[in-house]
Design a protein around this motif. Sequence first.
Motif, PDB file in Angstrom:
ATOM      1  N   TYR A  84       0.829  -1.200   0.000  1.00 11.66           N
ATOM      2  CA  TYR A  84       0.000   0.000   0.000  1.00 11.66           C
ATOM      3  C   TYR A  84       0.871   1.260   0.000  1.00 11.66           C
ATOM      4  CZ  TYR A  84      -2.821   3.777   1.983  1.00 11.66           C
ATOM      5  OH  TYR A  84      -3.412   4.984   2.222  1.00 11.66           O
ATOM      6  N   LEU A  85       1.889   1.276   0.868  1.00 15.22           N
ATOM      7  CA  LEU A  85       2.746   2.453   0.979  1.00 15.22           C
ATOM      8  C   LEU A  85       3.544   2.708  -0.300  1.00 15.22           C
ATOM      9  CD1 LEU A  85       4.091   2.082   4.637  1.00 15.22           C
ATOM     10  CD2 LEU A  85       2.537   3.842   3.763  1.00 15.22           C
ATOM     11  N   LEU A  86       3.950   1.646  -0.989  1.00 13.98           N
ATOM     12  CA  LEU A  86       4.716   1.824  -2.228  1.00 13.98           C
ATOM     13  C   LEU A  86       3.911   2.542  -3.304  1.00 13.98           C
ATOM     14  CD1 LEU A  86       6.660  -1.556  -2.570  1.00 13.98           C
ATOM     15  CD2 LEU A  86       7.608   0.701  -2.055  1.00 13.98           C
ATOM     16  N   LYS A  87       2.587   2.521  -3.164  1.00 13.87           N
ATOM     17  CA  LYS A  87       1.723   3.189  -4.145  1.00 13.87           C
ATOM     18  C   LYS A  87       1.360   4.616  -3.744  1.00 13.87           C
ATOM     19  CE  LYS A  87       1.123  -0.008  -7.320  1.00 13.87           C
ATOM     20  NZ  LYS A  87       1.548   0.189  -8.722  1.00 13.87           N
ATOM     21  N   VAL A  88       1.456   4.935  -2.450  1.00 12.70           N
ATOM     22  CA  VAL A  88       0.968   6.239  -2.002  1.00 12.70           C
ATOM     23  C   VAL A  88       2.067   7.177  -1.509  1.00 12.70           C
ATOM     24  CG1 VAL A  88      -1.323   5.342  -1.434  1.00 12.70           C
ATOM     25  CG2 VAL A  88       0.453   5.360   0.328  1.00 12.70           C
ATOM     26  N   VAL A  89       3.258   6.642  -1.230  1.00 14.13           N
ATOM     27  CA  VAL A  89       4.377   7.502  -0.841  1.00 14.13           C
ATOM     28  C   VAL A  89       5.605   7.084  -1.654  1.00 14.13           C
ATOM     29  CG1 VAL A  89       3.489   7.837   1.506  1.00 14.13           C
ATOM     30  CG2 VAL A  89       5.149   6.022   1.070  1.00 14.13           C
ATOM     31  N   SER A  90       6.661   7.871  -1.587  1.00 13.95           N
ATOM     32  CA  SER A  90       7.852   7.589  -2.392  1.00 13.95           C
ATOM     33  C   SER A  90       8.609   6.372  -1.848  1.00 13.95           C
ATOM     34  CB  SER A  90       8.786   8.804  -2.393  1.00 13.95           C
ATOM     35  OG  SER A  90       9.249   9.074  -1.081  1.00 13.95           O
ATOM     36  N   PRO A  91       9.296   5.619  -2.741  1.00 14.78           N
ATOM     37  CA  PRO A  91      10.022   4.418  -2.318  1.00 14.78           C
ATOM     38  C   PRO A  91      11.074   4.678  -1.251  1.00 14.78           C
ATOM     39  CG  PRO A  91       9.814   4.457  -4.710  1.00 14.78           C
ATOM     40  CD  PRO A  91       9.323   5.786  -4.204  1.00 14.78           C
ATOM     41  N   GLU A  92      11.761   5.843  -1.308  1.00 14.99           N
ATOM     42  CA  GLU A  92      12.795   6.105  -0.318  1.00 14.99           C
ATOM     43  C   GLU A  92      12.213   6.290   1.077  1.00 14.99           C
ATOM     44  OE1 GLU A  92      12.410  10.211  -2.464  1.00 14.99           O
ATOM     45  OE2 GLU A  92      12.074   8.092  -2.874  1.00 14.99           O
ATOM     46  N   LYS A  93      10.965   6.760   1.167  1.00 15.73           N
ATOM     47  CA  LYS A  93      10.323   6.888   2.476  1.00 15.73           C
ATOM     48  C   LYS A  93       9.912   5.517   3.009  1.00 15.73           C
ATOM     49  CE  LYS A  93       8.692  11.659   2.323  1.00 15.73           C
ATOM     50  NZ  LYS A  93       9.617  12.085   1.272  1.00 15.73           N
ATOM     51  N   VAL A  94       9.443   4.650   2.116  1.00 11.06           N
ATOM     52  CA  VAL A  94       9.117   3.287   2.545  1.00 11.06           C
ATOM     53  C   VAL A  94      10.374   2.585   3.030  1.00 11.06           C
ATOM     54  CG1 VAL A  94       8.158   1.075   1.828  1.00 11.06           C
ATOM     55  CG2 VAL A  94       7.218   3.187   0.887  1.00 11.06           C
ATOM     56  N   ALA A  95      11.491   2.857   2.370  1.00 12.20           N
ATOM     57  CA  ALA A  95      12.760   2.212   2.724  1.00 12.20           C
ATOM     58  C   ALA A  95      13.279   2.644   4.090  1.00 12.20           C
ATOM     59  CB  ALA A  95      13.813   2.500   1.659  1.00 12.20           C
ATOM     60  N   THR A  96      12.722   3.723   4.659  1.00 14.62           N
ATOM     61  CA  THR A  96      13.181   4.143   5.982  1.00 14.62           C
ATOM     62  C   THR A  96      12.830   3.124   7.062  1.00 14.62           C
ATOM     63  OG1 THR A  96      11.146   5.432   6.356  1.00 14.62           O
ATOM     64  CG2 THR A  96      13.042   6.596   5.436  1.00 14.62           C
ATOM     65  N   SER A  97      11.955   2.175   6.749  1.00 11.15           N
ATOM     66  CA  SER A  97      11.683   1.103   7.708  1.00 11.15           C
ATOM     67  C   SER A  97      12.957   0.334   8.023  1.00 11.15           C
ATOM     68  CB  SER A  97      10.629   0.135   7.149  1.00 11.15           C
ATOM     69  OG  SER A  97      11.104  -0.510   5.976  1.00 11.15           O
ATOM     70  N   SER A  98      13.891   0.350   7.083  1.00 15.95           N
ATOM     71  CA  SER A  98      15.165  -0.335   7.278  1.00 15.95           C
ATOM     72  C   SER A  98      15.995   0.321   8.372  1.00 15.95           C
ATOM     73  CB  SER A  98      15.970  -0.341   5.975  1.00 15.95           C
ATOM     74  OG  SER A  98      15.258  -0.957   4.940  1.00 15.95           O
ATOM     75  N   TYR A  99      15.668   1.566   8.723  1.00 14.04           N
ATOM     76  CA  TYR A  99      16.368   2.231   9.812  1.00 14.04           C
ATOM     77  C   TYR A  99      15.750   1.901  11.174  1.00 14.04           C
ATOM     78  CZ  TYR A  99      19.092   5.322   6.726  1.00 14.04           C
ATOM     79  OH  TYR A  99      19.961   5.843   5.808  1.00 14.04           O
ATOM     80  N   VAL A 100      14.433   1.712  11.192  1.00 12.14           N
ATOM     81  CA  VAL A 100      13.746   1.475  12.461  1.00 12.14           C
ATOM     82  C   VAL A 100      13.750  -0.012  12.835  1.00 12.14           C
ATOM     83  CG1 VAL A 100      11.600   1.811  13.743  1.00 12.14           C
ATOM     84  CG2 VAL A 100      12.289   3.476  12.016  1.00 12.14           C
ATOM     85  N   ASN A 101      13.602  -0.876  11.813  1.00 13.00           N
ATOM     86  CA  ASN A 101      13.599  -2.320  12.070  1.00 13.00           C
ATOM     87  C   ASN A 101      14.781  -2.794  12.903  1.00 13.00           C
ATOM     88  OD1 ASN A 101      12.218  -3.278   8.801  1.00 13.00           O
ATOM     89  ND2 ASN A 101      11.239  -2.465  10.632  1.00 13.00           N
ATOM     90  N   PRO A 102      16.013  -2.297  12.647  1.00 12.00           N
ATOM     91  CA  PRO A 102      17.147  -2.774  13.428  1.00 12.00           C
ATOM     92  C   PRO A 102      17.031  -2.496  14.916  1.00 12.00           C
ATOM     93  CG  PRO A 102      17.909  -1.655  11.468  1.00 12.00           C
ATOM     94  CD  PRO A 102      16.438  -1.414  11.553  1.00 12.00           C
ATOM     95  N   VAL A 103      16.471  -1.334  15.258  1.00  9.68           N
ATOM     96  CA  VAL A 103      16.325  -1.000  16.672  1.00  9.68           C
ATOM     97  C   VAL A 103      15.369  -1.978  17.346  1.00  9.68           C
ATOM     98  CG1 VAL A 103      15.666   0.798  18.302  1.00  9.68           C
ATOM     99  CG2 VAL A 103      16.765   1.420  16.133  1.00  9.68           C
ATOM    100  N   ILE A 104      14.240  -2.236  16.693  1.00 10.31           N
ATOM    101  CA  ILE A 104      13.284  -3.205  17.225  1.00 10.31           C
ATOM    102  C   ILE A 104      13.925  -4.587  17.308  1.00 10.31           C
ATOM    103  CG2 ILE A 104      11.023  -4.277  16.879  1.00 10.31           C
ATOM    104  CD1 ILE A 104      10.888  -1.269  17.420  1.00 10.31           C
ATOM    105  N   ALA A 105      14.615  -4.977  16.240  1.00 13.76           N
ATOM    106  CA  ALA A 105      15.251  -6.302  16.197  1.00 13.76           C
ATOM    107  C   ALA A 105      16.329  -6.447  17.261  1.00 13.76           C
ATOM    108  CB  ALA A 105      15.843  -6.547  14.811  1.00 13.76           C
ATOM    109  N   MET A 106      17.110  -5.389  17.466  1.00 10.37           N
ATOM    110  CA  MET A 106      18.173  -5.437  18.474  1.00 10.37           C
ATOM    111  C   MET A 106      17.619  -5.653  19.869  1.00 10.37           C
ATOM    112  SD  MET A 106      21.400  -2.896  18.081  1.00 10.37           S
ATOM    113  CE  MET A 106      20.366  -1.462  18.314  1.00 10.37           C
TER     114      MET A 106
END
Length: 308
Positions: free
Chosen positions: A241-263
């Motif tokens: 859904y997000l890939l269609k409504v916002v820019s791909p680079e903003k969707v890719a920011t999940s890669s910054y938050v996921n590590p904190v949760i994973a850690m």
Amino acid sequence: MTLAKRNTLLILLAFFSIYVIWGSTYLLNKIAVTELPAFMLAGIRFVTAGCLIFLIAKFLKIPLRVTRKQLFNAVIAGFLFLTFGNGVVVWALKYVDSGFAALEISAQPLVVLLLMRILQGKRIQPMSLVGVGLGMIGIYLLVSQKQIISQEGAFLGMVLIFFCMLSWAYGSLFVGKADLPPNYFVNTGYQMVTGGILLFVISAVIGEEWISPLNWTVPVLWSMILLVLFGSIVAFTAFNYLLKVVSPEKVATSSYVNPVIAMVLGWYFLNEQITFQSAIAALVLLTGVYFINTKKRLTLFSRFTSKQ
């Protein structure tokens, strides 16, 4: 006005899904892959989730019919995101900690921006460059820790995850432009089923020994249930859904938050180590999220980018 608010709320919930829920999937996959073959594990997860999506769509009377081109594009997306992008990451988790895997993938926004520049000719905004720069500094602080990268098989795991990151980045750009099933829920279902079937094929070709669910331990069983319901159906639908409504680079920011949760989850449940340097790196990464997400121009560079 009401529609705008509803869309804003939906976008916020979708970002919560790809930030927090996906951050927890590293822990769940790590638990499951300690007992199950990686490609079999991922295949079961995605085929099950895809079939459940189709059942729910039928119940809600959502049409499942798609064109041949939409199905073909769904197969491509399923391969980029799930067969290769996720299946190989699960396999790499045999060699690296769940938190470390997520932290390496946090470099994905940089890859997305570069691919957008190379393939689409899109100009990289100064604020995004600052965000990516901070993200890369954070990554360096993490991978420069000898006690983490000196573990047996860690280098192989790092290389495999890097190629998965490239697959996800290209897939993000592909999905943003491709003719896919218009309903996000149905689109997710087709990607899940086709991607999962391809994972089964790979599992059979490399000779993985399949293990019956009747022989799974309780932690593995619960991990698979959570991966199917939340990590696959909820979060991946939000991602599409997000890939269609916002820019791909903003969707890719999940890669910054996921590590904190994973850690944090890896430390709490699996006793994975979190050093002071890792904590500092995580803070830098989150700061990078802000800079990539912000729409403000960087005043410092405005006079060099403005039209004369």
